[in-house]
Design an enzyme around this catalytic site. Structure first.
Site, mmCIF file in Angstrom:
data_model
loop_
_atom_site.group_PDB
_atom_site.id
_atom_site.type_symbol
_atom_site.label_atom_id
_atom_site.label_comp_id
_atom_site.label_asym_id
_atom_site.label_seq_id
_atom_site.Cartn_x
_atom_site.Cartn_y
_atom_site.Cartn_z
ATOM 1 N N ASP A 241 39.867 18.783 30.840
ATOM 2 C CA ASP A 241 39.067 19.920 31.259
ATOM 3 C C ASP A 241 39.310 21.040 30.248
ATOM 4 O O ASP A 241 40.271 21.017 29.476
ATOM 5 C CB ASP A 241 39.417 20.352 32.687
ATOM 6 C CG ASP A 241 38.240 21.009 33.402
ATOM 7 O OD1 ASP A 241 37.325 21.494 32.719
ATOM 8 O OD2 ASP A 241 38.249 21.043 34.644
ATOM 9 N N GLU A 445 30.346 32.051 46.027
ATOM 10 C CA GLU A 445 31.195 30.856 45.955
ATOM 11 C C GLU A 445 30.857 30.104 44.685
ATOM 12 O O GLU A 445 29.716 30.093 44.227
ATOM 13 C CB GLU A 445 30.972 29.951 47.175
ATOM 14 C CG GLU A 445 29.558 29.433 47.311
ATOM 15 C CD GLU A 445 29.399 28.371 48.398
ATOM 16 O OE1 GLU A 445 30.404 27.950 48.986
ATOM 17 O OE2 GLU A 445 28.249 27.968 48.634
#
Length: 699
Positions: A241, A445
């Site tokens: 990542d 969110e």
């Protein structure tokens, strides 16, 4: 030899990499791979996204967010969506390359799908996943991979990626330092099955997570890498990542400096660094921290992917180079986006058959902060185009001259207008119907850094509707006018059940979201979406967020009564489940059981239903799920029609996972349940049809 297309890819890769210097090899192990002019290797940026459409690369079809696609329970639909995405990806890549743009988001290696388990509804990135169930996640993830990678025997259409490996689901604010502790049972029963399914399906790439799992950083985990490479025999390349390697020494403190971090990552099998840490690999070799052979093997894996994508072959030899850029957001893809959005919508409540809407309403009030909110269509990791249809636009387009739809925002998402003068309650009293568009949008969110209105770096501390929105809805409810509540969000939004007469959950529905909502409201489409995760009543029903144990989590181990259960969703018609029969009531270990069940449409409308099969081990030696999804079929059943469906219960489905992480088939009784929701008792209270059940015994 590496340019000779008649040679095997492995031989071509060996030849090319053997010609590279150490410096050149290292230059290929970061996401911004440099050109090697003397070898004819063009620059290449490995970082591309296509979670629900080609993302961050300009014009593209925007499909519903991944969690919305999961609510369709339709692998065939996901395959068609992924095929459309990969068509657009190929067309965009070649068009950009022809104009000299080989930069970020213009390549063919896509970091999709996200098959992490949405174990806790507070996680802001849960919207990127296919929900809380390993079986559903695996089925949908495999369909996405197959659609992205194509079926040519020689070439990949695009390269898909299983992420984030593994045991990754928040907290977002701590992902660079957090250690997710999990038992072997939970690891193999919940967190890993979808990754294994994607590896078995031939996924080209696996991405490591930021966090540690059981004290090892996921991008250099002896446990996780051993499972991936040695047990599952994964042959593709592994990518970190983004900037996860620097977390080794800055966040996790498993190394003391960057040279040690890059050496550890490559030794453990991380081939590609999204970031820039791997530029220190030369120094790590010079210091004796790493043997160059590990670098050579990584570069070979990376170029295997590039050769499989046809990057070193004549365009005429690669079938996917012929895809025209006319496919990008073409009418066929827009129709598919509309179909997907409509299929994702979940009808949670429909008192007195308020929906579908009658055509004889003369005055309807559309109110709410999401009615004209383009942002809610997009979710995160999204593309863009010039025709994004809001709820307001969809309803106006579907209305007729005899119906007036009046629009007012009413309140803001976060309620910073509480002291403002508001006339909408008076408008509600003067209207025959109120359609209220509320809930969340991606500003509240999402991923760390994206959810700009979130104080928790994308996560949520509550699953409830923002208090100001609930207060406003109460005022609308007190007007006495019937209310249809349209809720959006990428995670559960808990609302009081009596807050509206009808409730639709629409997720983040993509470019055609407004039209899809109108299709469902007016009855052109009967809703058949199902919840791919449990909606709790409040966070008080949940274990601590940082606890990765599955006890008390997801429908499989949740012992509280939820607001809405996994697999739940109503229809405009009524279904019944009858005549469940098994091919045998007693089976020997290793035998399968064939199941048939009759599903009838007792109503007046043709409609689709998601038929779900759950299995419960009644006499296990360890804790096992209350029930676990083991099969599902989304089918169209015409009004008055009965269809007989078949399922196979395999020995693997009957096996439990013990405390050592081993799959074991124990003798005893099993209950099989087939219905339109999970077997939770609350499903029937909310209007789901009674399921059909049977019991069989394993000797």
């Amino acid at each position: 030899m590496y340019l000779d297309t008649t040679q095997p890819i492995a031989a071509r890769v060996d030849d090319l990499v053997s010609r590279m210097t150490l410096e050149e090899k290292v230059s290929q192990m970061v996401h911004e791979a440099k050109e090697i002019e003397r070898l004819g290797v063009p620059e290449y940026n490995w970082w591309n996204e296509c979670l629900h459409g080609v993302a961050r690369a300009g014009l593209a079809t925007v499909f519903p967010q991944a969690i919305g696609l999961a609510a369709t329970f339709d692998p065939d639909l996901l395959f068609r969506v992924a095929t459309a995405i990969s068509d657009e990806a190929r067309a965009k890549h070649h068009a950009a390359a022809a104009e000299g743009n080989r930069g970020q988001y213009k390549g063919l290696t896509f970091w999709t799908p996200n098959v992490n388990i949405f174990r806790d509804p507070r996680w802001g990135r849960g919207q990127e996943t296919y929900g809380e169930d390993p079986f559903l996640t695996a089925q949908l993830g495999v369909a996405m991979v197959k659609g992205l990678q194509g079926d040519d025997p020689k070439y990949l259409k695009t390269a898909a990626c299983a992420k984030h490996y593994a045991v990754h689901s928040g907290p977002e604010a701590e992902r660079h330092t957090f250690d997710a502790q999990t038992s072997l049972k939970d690891l193999f029963e919940t967190y890993l099955p979808a990754f294994k399914a994607l590896v078995d399906a031939g996924v080209e790439t696996v991405m490591g997570a930021y966090n540690r799992t059981n004290s090892e950083p996921c991008c250099a985990s002896n446990l996780l890498m051993g499972i991936l490479r040695d047990v599952w025999k994964f042959q593709g390349h592994f990518v970190s990542d983004c900037w996860a390697i620097k977390d080794f020494h800055e966040g996790h403190h498993v190394t003391s400096r960057i040279e040690e971090s890059v050496a550890l990552a490559v030794k453990m099998g991380c081939d590609l660094n999204c970031g820039s840490c791997f530029y220190y690999l030369e120094k790590a070799v010079e210091e004796g921290l790493l043997d160059e052979k590990f670098i050579t093997e990584s570069v070979k894996r990376l170029f295997t992917t590039r050769f499989k994508l046809g990057m070193f072959d004549p365009e005429d030899a690669v079938p996917y180079t012929k895809i025209s850029k006319d496919v990008i957001n073409c009418d066929a893809h827009r129709r598919l986006a509309r179909e997907a959005a409509a299929k994702s919508i979940v009808l949670l409540k429909n008192d007195n058959g308020l929906l579908p809407l009658r055509r004889d309403y003369k005055k309807v009030l559309l109110v709410g902060p999401n009615a004209a909110n383009v942002n809610l269509l997009l979710g995160n990791y999204y593309g863009t185009n010039d025709r994004l249809v809001t709820i307001l636009e969809g309803l106006i387009g579907k209305s007729h001259e005899g119906m007036v739809i009046e629009y007012r925002p009413g309140c803001t998402l976060k309620g910073d207008n509480e002291n403002a003068v508001d006339w909408t309650v008076f408008e509600a009293k003067a209207s025959e119907l109120v359609i209220a568009a509320f809930g969340l949008d991606p500003s509240l969110e999402g991923e760390e850094g994206d959810a700009i209105s979130s104080r928790e770096q994308g996560d949520r501390t509550s699953v409830s509707l923002p208090a100001s929105q609930e207060t406003y809805l109460r005022k609308l409810r007190d007007s006495g006018t019937p209310v249809v509540l349209i809720l959006s969000g990428g995670s559960p939004v808990a609302v009081p059940y009596d807050i509206a007469d009808a409730i639709l959950f629409i997720w983040y529905p993509g470019e055609e979201g407004g039209n899809a909502v109108a299709d469902v409201l007016f009855g052109d489409t009967s809703p058949a979406g199902k919840l791919p995760l449990t909606f709790p009543k409040s966070v008080e029903q949940l274990p601590p967020y940082r606890d990765y144990a599955m006890k008390g989590r997801t429908y499989r181990y949740f012992t509280e009564e939820p607001l809405f259960p996994f697999g739940f969703g109503l229809s405009y018609t009524t279904f019944s489940y009858d005549a469940l029969t098994l091919s045998k009531n007693t089976v020997a270990a290793g035998e399968s059981v064939e199941l048939t069940v009759s599903v009838s449409n007792r109503g007046q409308r043709d409609a689709e239903e998601v038929v779900q099969m759950y299995l419960t081990d009644m006499a296990a030696s360890v804790d096992v799920p209350l029930y676990a999804l083991k099969g599902f079929q989304r089918i169209l059943i015409k009004a008055g029609e009965t269809k007989q469906l078949r399922f196979t219960i395999t020995p693997e489905m009957m096996a439990l996972v013990n405390e050592q992480g081993e799959r074991v088939l124990e003798p005893g009784d099993f209950t099989v349940t087939v219905g339109g929701s999970c077997p939770a008792e609350v499903s029937r209270k909310l209007g789901a049809p009674a399921p059909a059940t049977a019991v069989f015994t394993v000797k």
